[in-house]
Design a protein around this motif. Structure first.
Motif, PDB file in Angstrom:
ATOM      1  N   ARG A  84      14.019   2.548  -5.904  1.00  0.00           N
ATOM      2  CA  ARG A  84      15.446   1.127  -4.777  1.00  0.00           C
ATOM      3  C   ARG A  84      14.913   0.592  -4.274  1.00  0.00           C
ATOM      4  O   ARG A  84      15.176  -0.609  -3.928  1.00  0.00           O
ATOM      5  CB  ARG A  84      16.410   2.285  -4.842  1.00  0.00           C
ATOM      6  N   THR A  85      14.460   1.056  -2.977  1.00  0.00           N
ATOM      7  CA  THR A  85      13.518   0.095  -1.958  1.00  0.00           C
ATOM      8  C   THR A  85      12.192  -0.579  -2.333  1.00  0.00           C
ATOM      9  O   THR A  85      13.144  -2.050  -2.230  1.00  0.00           O
ATOM     10  CB  THR A  85      12.834   1.065  -1.038  1.00  0.00           C
ATOM     11  N   TRP A  86      11.866  -0.509  -3.364  1.00  0.00           N
ATOM     12  CA  TRP A  86      10.529  -2.215  -3.452  1.00  0.00           C
ATOM     13  C   TRP A  86      11.264  -2.266  -4.370  1.00  0.00           C
ATOM     14  O   TRP A  86      10.765  -4.247  -4.239  1.00  0.00           O
ATOM     15  CB  TRP A  86       9.571  -0.582  -5.193  1.00  0.00           C
ATOM     16  N   GLN A  87      12.265  -2.646  -5.037  1.00  0.00           N
ATOM     17  CA  GLN A  87      12.958  -2.669  -6.236  1.00  0.00           C
ATOM     18  C   GLN A  87      14.114  -4.183  -4.458  1.00  0.00           C
ATOM     19  O   GLN A  87      14.234  -5.021  -5.379  1.00  0.00           O
ATOM     20  CB  GLN A  87      14.381  -2.784  -6.674  1.00  0.00           C
ATOM     21  N   GLN A  88      14.120  -3.476  -4.024  1.00  0.00           N
ATOM     22  CA  GLN A  88      14.692  -4.550  -2.831  1.00  0.00           C
ATOM     23  C   GLN A  88      14.057  -5.538  -1.735  1.00  0.00           C
ATOM     24  O   GLN A  88      14.402  -6.368  -2.054  1.00  0.00           O
ATOM     25  CB  GLN A  88      15.480  -4.024  -2.030  1.00  0.00           C
ATOM     26  N   TRP A  89      12.806  -4.524  -0.704  1.00  0.00           N
ATOM     27  CA  TRP A  89      11.492  -5.066  -0.993  1.00  0.00           C
ATOM     28  C   TRP A  89      10.827  -6.304  -1.383  1.00  0.00           C
ATOM     29  O   TRP A  89       9.966  -7.986  -1.184  1.00  0.00           O
ATOM     30  CB  TRP A  89      10.629  -4.115  -0.103  1.00  0.00           C
ATOM     31  N   HIS A  90      10.910  -6.060  -3.432  1.00  0.00           N
ATOM     32  CA  HIS A  90      10.254  -7.018  -3.877  1.00  0.00           C
ATOM     33  C   HIS A  90      10.661  -9.016  -3.377  1.00  0.00           C
ATOM     34  O   HIS A  90       9.490  -9.573  -3.216  1.00  0.00           O
ATOM     35  CB  HIS A  90       9.309  -5.979  -5.178  1.00  0.00           C
ATOM     36  N   PRO A  91      11.633  -8.542  -4.358  1.00  0.00           N
ATOM     37  CA  PRO A  91      11.632  -9.912  -4.219  1.00  0.00           C
ATOM     38  C   PRO A  91      11.587 -11.015  -2.714  1.00  0.00           C
ATOM     39  O   PRO A  91      11.475 -12.041  -2.666  1.00  0.00           O
ATOM     40  CB  PRO A  91      13.756 -10.267  -4.649  1.00  0.00           C
ATOM     41  N   GLY A  92      12.094 -10.365  -1.657  1.00  0.00           N
ATOM     42  CA  GLY A  92      12.203 -10.925  -0.454  1.00  0.00           C
ATOM     43  C   GLY A  92      10.289 -11.015   0.172  1.00  0.00           C
ATOM     44  O   GLY A  92      10.074 -12.079   0.771  1.00  0.00           O
TER      45      GLY A  92
ATOM     46  N   GLU B  20       0.682  -1.297   0.244  1.00  0.00           N
ATOM     47  CA  GLU B  20      -0.270   0.042  -0.218  1.00  0.00           C
ATOM     48  C   GLU B  20       0.922   1.218  -0.381  1.00  0.00           C
ATOM     49  O   GLU B  20       0.593   2.103  -0.980  1.00  0.00           O
ATOM     50  CB  GLU B  20      -1.610   0.060   1.233  1.00  0.00           C
ATOM     51  N   LEU B  21       2.059   1.078   0.809  1.00  0.00           N
ATOM     52  CA  LEU B  21       2.935   2.510   0.975  1.00  0.00           C
ATOM     53  C   LEU B  21       3.614   2.630  -0.633  1.00  0.00           C
ATOM     54  O   LEU B  21       3.921   3.434  -1.160  1.00  0.00           O
ATOM     55  CB  LEU B  21       3.844   2.132   2.015  1.00  0.00           C
ATOM     56  N   ARG B  22       3.888   1.751  -1.218  1.00  0.00           N
ATOM     57  CA  ARG B  22       4.374   1.791  -2.731  1.00  0.00           C
ATOM     58  C   ARG B  22       3.406   2.477  -3.195  1.00  0.00           C
ATOM     59  O   ARG B  22       3.664   2.577  -4.241  1.00  0.00           O
ATOM     60  CB  ARG B  22       4.972   0.453  -3.006  1.00  0.00           C
ATOM     61  N   GLN B  23       1.922   1.576  -3.712  1.00  0.00           N
ATOM     62  CA  GLN B  23       0.992   2.142  -4.196  1.00  0.00           C
ATOM     63  C   GLN B  23       1.149   3.527  -4.201  1.00  0.00           C
ATOM     64  O   GLN B  23       0.463   4.531  -4.629  1.00  0.00           O
ATOM     65  CB  GLN B  23      -0.031   1.477  -3.871  1.00  0.00           C
ATOM     66  N   LEU B  24       0.875   3.636  -2.620  1.00  0.00           N
ATOM     67  CA  LEU B  24       0.798   5.759  -2.412  1.00  0.00           C
ATOM     68  C   LEU B  24       1.944   6.538  -2.611  1.00  0.00           C
ATOM     69  O   LEU B  24       2.031   7.979  -3.127  1.00  0.00           O
ATOM     70  CB  LEU B  24       0.797   5.769  -1.635  1.00  0.00           C
TER      71      LEU B  24
ATOM     72  N   TRP C 265       5.197   6.242  -1.389  1.00  0.00           N
ATOM     73  CA  TRP C 265       5.899   6.641  -0.224  1.00  0.00           C
ATOM     74  C   TRP C 265       7.332   5.599  -0.555  1.00  0.00           C
ATOM     75  O   TRP C 265       7.751   6.094   0.307  1.00  0.00           O
ATOM     76  CB  TRP C 265       4.853   6.060   0.937  1.00  0.00           C
ATOM     77  N   VAL C 266       6.943   4.507  -1.206  1.00  0.00           N
ATOM     78  CA  VAL C 266       7.924   3.803  -1.013  1.00  0.00           C
ATOM     79  C   VAL C 266       8.813   4.302  -2.487  1.00  0.00           C
ATOM     80  O   VAL C 266       7.946   3.684  -3.486  1.00  0.00           O
ATOM     81  CB  VAL C 266       7.871   2.558  -0.952  1.00  0.00           C
ATOM     82  N   GLY C 267      10.206   4.022  -2.126  1.00  0.00           N
ATOM     83  CA  GLY C 267      10.447   4.738  -3.805  1.00  0.00           C
ATOM     84  C   GLY C 267      11.234   3.035  -4.948  1.00  0.00           C
ATOM     85  O   GLY C 267      11.390   2.034  -4.287  1.00  0.00           O
TER      86      GLY C 267
ATOM     87  N   ARG D 109       6.130  13.101  -3.665  1.00  0.00           N
ATOM     88  CA  ARG D 109       7.153  13.210  -3.683  1.00  0.00           C
ATOM     89  C   ARG D 109       8.070  14.430  -3.800  1.00  0.00           C
ATOM     90  O   ARG D 109       9.164  14.318  -3.413  1.00  0.00           O
ATOM     91  CB  ARG D 109       6.999  12.269  -4.997  1.00  0.00           C
ATOM     92  N   ILE D 110       7.748  15.715  -4.438  1.00  0.00           N
ATOM     93  CA  ILE D 110       8.038  16.770  -4.573  1.00  0.00           C
ATOM     94  C   ILE D 110       8.514  17.694  -3.109  1.00  0.00           C
ATOM     95  O   ILE D 110       9.208  17.794  -2.415  1.00  0.00           O
ATOM     96  CB  ILE D 110       7.349  17.764  -5.386  1.00  0.00           C
ATOM     97  N   TRP D 111       7.219  17.100  -2.552  1.00  0.00           N
ATOM     98  CA  TRP D 111       7.231  17.613  -0.913  1.00  0.00           C
ATOM     99  C   TRP D 111       7.948  17.061  -0.132  1.00  0.00           C
ATOM    100  O   TRP D 111       9.000  17.641   0.829  1.00  0.00           O
ATOM    101  CB  TRP D 111       6.059  17.445  -0.353  1.00  0.00           C
ATOM    102  N   ARG D 112       8.131  15.672  -0.325  1.00  0.00           N
ATOM    103  CA  ARG D 112       8.801  15.017   1.178  1.00  0.00           C
ATOM    104  C   ARG D 112      10.940  15.213   0.093  1.00  0.00           C
ATOM    105  O   ARG D 112      11.517  14.910   0.711  1.00  0.00           O
ATOM    106  CB  ARG D 112       8.684  13.182   0.453  1.00  0.00           C
ATOM    107  N   GLN D 113      11.039  15.600  -0.821  1.00  0.00           N
ATOM    108  CA  GLN D 113      12.188  16.294  -1.459  1.00  0.00           C
ATOM    109  C   GLN D 113      13.054  17.389  -0.430  1.00  0.00           C
ATOM    110  O   GLN D 113      13.656  17.566  -1.006  1.00  0.00           O
ATOM    111  CB  GLN D 113      12.700  15.881  -3.004  1.00  0.00           C
ATOM    112  N   LEU D 114      11.848  18.260   0.194  1.00  0.00           N
ATOM    113  CA  LEU D 114      12.319  19.613   0.334  1.00  0.00           C
ATOM    114  C   LEU D 114      13.069  19.646   1.504  1.00  0.00           C
ATOM    115  O   LEU D 114      12.725  18.653   2.034  1.00  0.00           O
ATOM    116  CB  LEU D 114      10.970  20.443   0.488  1.00  0.00           C
TER     117      LEU D 114
END
Length: 102
Positions: free
Chosen positions: A37-45, A27-31, A33-35, A97-102
């Motif tokens: 690169r992080t998703w590429q690590q979580w997904h296989p696990g 759900e966090l990825r869908q929204l 909130w998960v980038g 995403r833009i807001w989180r990068q501020l």
């Protein structure tokens, strides 16, 4: 491979909590909130754990809709679709995403 001994009630609860955590991560990825690169690590696990005992013993009835048929929709999609990524960019997610990068 399924285990040969039944899970204790505490172990079943722990596995269900793990499945809930996985769904929350999806759900966090869908929204957005998960980038990527992080998703590429979580997904296989996540995929690997769904096939391992003791998780698989609880996952199979959930996956097949015998338990919690109205929950875990994203996790079911992940299990059914190779390379599944729940992220669907929207104008709001791009703004977030833009807001989180501020």
């Amino acid at each position: 491979m399924q285990g040969s001994t039944p899970l204790s009630e505490d172990s079943q609860r722990a596995v269900r909590l793990y499945l809930r955590l996985c769904e929350d991560e999806l759900e966090l990825r869908q929204l957005g909130w998960v980038g990527r690169r992080t998703w590429q690590q979580w997904h296989p696990g996540i995929e690997a754990q769904l096939k391992q005992w003791p998780v698989v013993d609880e996952w199979i009835p959930v996956r097949d809709g015998q338990r919690a048929p109205h929950q875990f929709a994203l996790l079911r999609q992940l299990a059914a679709t190779p390379h599944y990524d729940p992220y669907r960019p929207t104008p709001l997610s791009r703004l977030a995403r833009i807001w989180r990068q501020l």
